[in-house]
Design a protein around this motif. Sequence first.
Motif, PDB file in Angstrom:
ATOM      1  N   LEU A   1       1.142  -1.018   0.205  1.00 61.48           N
ATOM      2  CA  LEU A   1      -0.369  -0.020  -0.155  1.00 61.48           C
ATOM      3  C   LEU A   1       0.358   1.345   0.065  1.00 61.48           C
ATOM      4  O   LEU A   1       0.221   2.677  -0.208  1.00 61.48           O
ATOM      5  N   ILE A   2       2.042   1.302   0.910  1.00 61.50           N
ATOM      6  CA  ILE A   2       2.847   2.510   0.585  1.00 61.50           C
ATOM      7  C   ILE A   2       4.280   1.506   0.552  1.00 61.50           C
ATOM      8  O   ILE A   2       4.420   0.591   1.148  1.00 61.50           O
ATOM      9  N   HIS A   3       4.922   2.199  -0.354  1.00 57.07           N
ATOM     10  CA  HIS A   3       6.959   1.867   0.102  1.00 57.07           C
ATOM     11  C   HIS A   3       7.588   2.985  -0.470  1.00 57.07           C
ATOM     12  O   HIS A   3       7.610   3.818  -1.026  1.00 57.07           O
ATOM     13  N   SER A   4       9.012   2.641   0.510  1.00 56.25           N
ATOM     14  CA  SER A   4       9.251   3.568   1.026  1.00 56.25           C
ATOM     15  C   SER A   4       9.239   4.982   0.875  1.00 56.25           C
ATOM     16  O   SER A   4       9.621   5.218   0.347  1.00 56.25           O
ATOM     17  N   VAL A   5       8.278   5.699   1.968  1.00 58.69           N
ATOM     18  CA  VAL A   5       7.913   6.876   2.181  1.00 58.69           C
ATOM     19  C   VAL A   5       9.310   7.653   3.251  1.00 58.69           C
ATOM     20  O   VAL A   5       8.991   7.201   4.491  1.00 58.69           O
ATOM     21  N   THR A   6       9.622   8.269   3.145  1.00 57.32           N
ATOM     22  CA  THR A   6      10.325   8.887   3.279  1.00 57.32           C
ATOM     23  C   THR A   6      10.200  10.709   3.979  1.00 57.32           C
ATOM     24  O   THR A   6       9.947  11.201   2.469  1.00 57.32           O
ATOM     25  N   ALA A   7       9.608  11.573   4.811  1.00 61.05           N
ATOM     26  CA  ALA A   7       9.072  12.429   5.374  1.00 61.05           C
ATOM     27  C   ALA A   7       9.404  12.922   6.102  1.00 61.05           C
ATOM     28  O   ALA A   7       9.862  12.372   7.287  1.00 61.05           O
ATOM     29  N   ASP A   8       9.481  14.453   6.617  1.00 57.92           N
ATOM     30  CA  ASP A   8       9.797  14.816   7.885  1.00 57.92           C
ATOM     31  C   ASP A   8       8.373  16.082   7.855  1.00 57.92           C
ATOM     32  O   ASP A   8       8.137  16.840   7.038  1.00 57.92           O
ATOM     33  N   PHE A   9       7.328  15.752   9.004  1.00 61.83           N
ATOM     34  CA  PHE A   9       6.301  17.652   9.114  1.00 61.83           C
ATOM     35  C   PHE A   9       7.150  18.137  10.107  1.00 61.83           C
ATOM     36  O   PHE A   9       6.467  17.632  11.324  1.00 61.83           O
ATOM     37  N   LEU A  10       7.407  19.446   9.811  1.00 60.14           N
ATOM     38  CA  LEU A  10       7.628  20.135  11.148  1.00 60.14           C
ATOM     39  C   LEU A  10       6.718  20.803  11.593  1.00 60.14           C
ATOM     40  O   LEU A  10       5.328  21.176  10.965  1.00 60.14           O
ATOM     41  N   PRO A  11       6.438  21.348  13.219  1.00 54.46           N
ATOM     42  CA  PRO A  11       5.359  22.201  13.857  1.00 54.46           C
ATOM     43  C   PRO A  11       5.408  23.144  12.226  1.00 54.46           C
ATOM     44  O   PRO A  11       6.476  24.333  12.714  1.00 54.46           O
ATOM     45  N   GLY A  12       4.180  23.784  12.795  1.00 54.08           N
ATOM     46  CA  GLY A  12       4.362  25.612  12.022  1.00 54.08           C
ATOM     47  C   GLY A  12       4.347  25.572  10.735  1.00 54.08           C
ATOM     48  O   GLY A  12       4.003  25.642   9.939  1.00 54.08           O
TER      49      GLY A  12
END
Length: 76
Positions: A16-27
């Motif tokens: 369903l998802i393959h190799s997701v890289t992410a950063d979710f930062l405040p603001g």
Amino acid sequence: MFELQQVGVRIGKHTLIHSVTADFLPGQLCMVVGPNGAGKTTLLKCLDGEINPTSGTLSFRGRALTQWSNAEMARC
């Protein structure tokens, strides 16, 4: 705040998802967009702890998401 490193989700034979890289930062405003069946809802379910990724790491404030209790997450 949220950090995903090579996150993947498989259910049975289906990836369903393959190799997701992410950063979710405040603001920071973030959007998850894509066609139907791209894994947007699955990604959000990983972030809220409803499902666990089958590969990779998912952390919140530098600590693995699985180490947070629901009460701790609600306070943050």
